[in-house]
Design a protein around this motif. Structure first.
Motif: not given
Length: 420
Positions: A174-183, A233-239, A277-280, A286-294
């Motif tokens: 996720v860190r490697s893709m966060a700039e333009s994709s999943t946050k 806060d995490s997205v703001d600080r770490f991306g 539920v948490i991802a949605q 927050l308007g953030l793009k997400y990915h969820c796994a179970v």
């Protein structure tokens, strides 16, 4: 007099190391032919005893039994079937004694969690009431790590290792893709009432800012505003933000955040998937793009990444169960006793089944950060030794080699069927 036979059964959700306990039981019993005759296994757990549908483990070679140590899941089949109380449905327990008597079974080994330890306790009590001599020993098992008295539960260490590794690897992705994709990445793990598995994800973090950035535990009432603020806060600080959530996350009123609206065979609420539920929520609020796994069954089946500590302990409690039984110790469960954290040292102890049955051990408050969204150093000291060491199964053509037993049936001696 000839030695009496033993009955072994697996119960509840299986683990990557429950067969290591079975291996410990069977190999140790074979070393004591003067005390234990045949070792029969219940086909699909305690149901096999009620139906008189048992497996003769004596038909398996020493090599096949040894291979159980490396094989995940339940080699003899497990079940989610809770026997009622002695006074509620005495017929079930009397049926067990009837089957045990027909096959001269003097030892009962039940490998499972709190409900299973309760069953073993009740069988010992009924045997005493009915004048039928049977030694009952519970064998601890649960990925939830929620049995009391024992330091940890076989099955948990490997699950914890899998979840910590998955969190580490997914976090890098996720860190490697966060700039333009999943946050936001959300990983849902098991843990209905106790957050041990989710807490183990915290081992993935070596430094401040490492994932997981949020751990949501059943022991802490979900605070929506505080959670969303932490994600922002995490997205703001770490991306980006990595969240690990226990399936049993609850609201301030004690209700499950994700309730499937039905119950399983043990009377537990079927949970409906809290991860989505948490991802949605992160997207909607927050308007953030997400990915969820179970993680689902993958977390409890991951023998390919087995913790050596976990495998060794699973085998040890199986071996100890037999040794305790032939010593005449009844209504007891072998436990794991921690002697030191670093280096980790442990030994086998014992606890009366009455101290274990139907009691859930939750994550203690000192293991949870003050904000309720992470784990403390005390939790890391407890958890870290349990994932130590590698115990890889043999591989062939790039895949693990697991054993499938012949599971030859024991001839039925009773003519009366039993409906469950």
């Amino acid at each position: 007099m000839p030695p009496r036979n033993a009955f072994y059964a697996q119960s509840g959700g299986v683990t990557s190391v429950i067969n290591a306990s079975a291996c410990g039981v069977i190999e140790t019993a074979r070393q004591h032919p003067d005390q234990i005759g045949h070792v029969y296994a219940g086909r699909n757990g305690i149901i096999g005893a009620l139906r008189e549908d048992m497996i003769d483990t004596g038909q398996e070679s020493a090599e096949a039994i040894a291979a159980l140590r490396y094989t995940p899941a339940g080699a003899f089949g497990s079940c989610r079937y809770k026997l009622k109380g002695l006074e509620e449905n005495r017929l079930e327990y009397e049926r067990l004694i009837e089957v045990f008597a027909a096959h001269d079974i003097g030892y009962f080994f039940y490998n499972g969690g709190g409900d299973s330890q309760d069953t073993a306790l009740k069988v010992s009590q009924l045997g005493e009431r009915m004048g039928y001599p049977i030694t009952c020993v519970g064998i601890p098992k649960t990925v939830d790590n929620d049995l009391p008295v024992t330091d940890c539960c076989p099955g948990f260490g490997t699950t914890a290792k899998y979840v910590a590794v998955s969190t580490l690897e997914a976090g890098l992705d996720v860190r490697s893709m966060a700039e333009s994709s999943t946050k936001v990445f959300v990983l849902e793990v098991m843990g209905r009432h106790a957050g041990w598995i989710a807490a183990a994800a915290g081992l993935a973090a070596d430094h401040s800012g490492d994932p997981p950035h949020v751990i949501l535990l059943p022991e802490v009432a979900f605070d929506r505003p505080a959670f969303l603020e932490r994600v922002r806060d995490s997205v703001d600080r770490f991306g980006y933000c990595v969240i690990v959530v226990s399936e049993g996350l609850r609201d301030a009123n004690g209700g499950f955040i994700a309730d499937g609206g039905s119950q399983d065979a043990f009377g537990h609420t079927q949970l409906g998937g809290v991860g989505p539920v948490i991802a949605q929520m992160c997207k909607d609020e927050l308007g953030l793009k997400y990915h969820c796994a179970v993680a689902d069954y993958l977390q409890r089946a991951a023998r390919h990444i087995g913790s050596k500590t976990d495998v060794d302990q699973a085998y040890a409690v199986g071996r100890a169960a037999v040794e305790m039984a032939i010593e005449g110790r009844n209504a007891i469960m072998p436990t794991i006793v921690r002697k030191a954290d670093d280096p980790y040292q442990w030994e086998i102890g014992a606890a009366p089944l009455s101290d274990v049955a139907n009691i859930e051990r939750k994550l203690p408050a000192e293991y949870i950060t003050e904000d309720g969204l992470g784990i403390t150093d005390a939790a890391r000291r407890y958890l870290r030794p349990l994932i130590q060491g590698e115990d890889y199964p043999p591989y062939r053509d790039g895949l693990p080699t697991y054993i499938t037993l012949k599971n030859v049936s024991v001839p039925r001696l009773l003519g009366t069927p039993f409906d469950i």
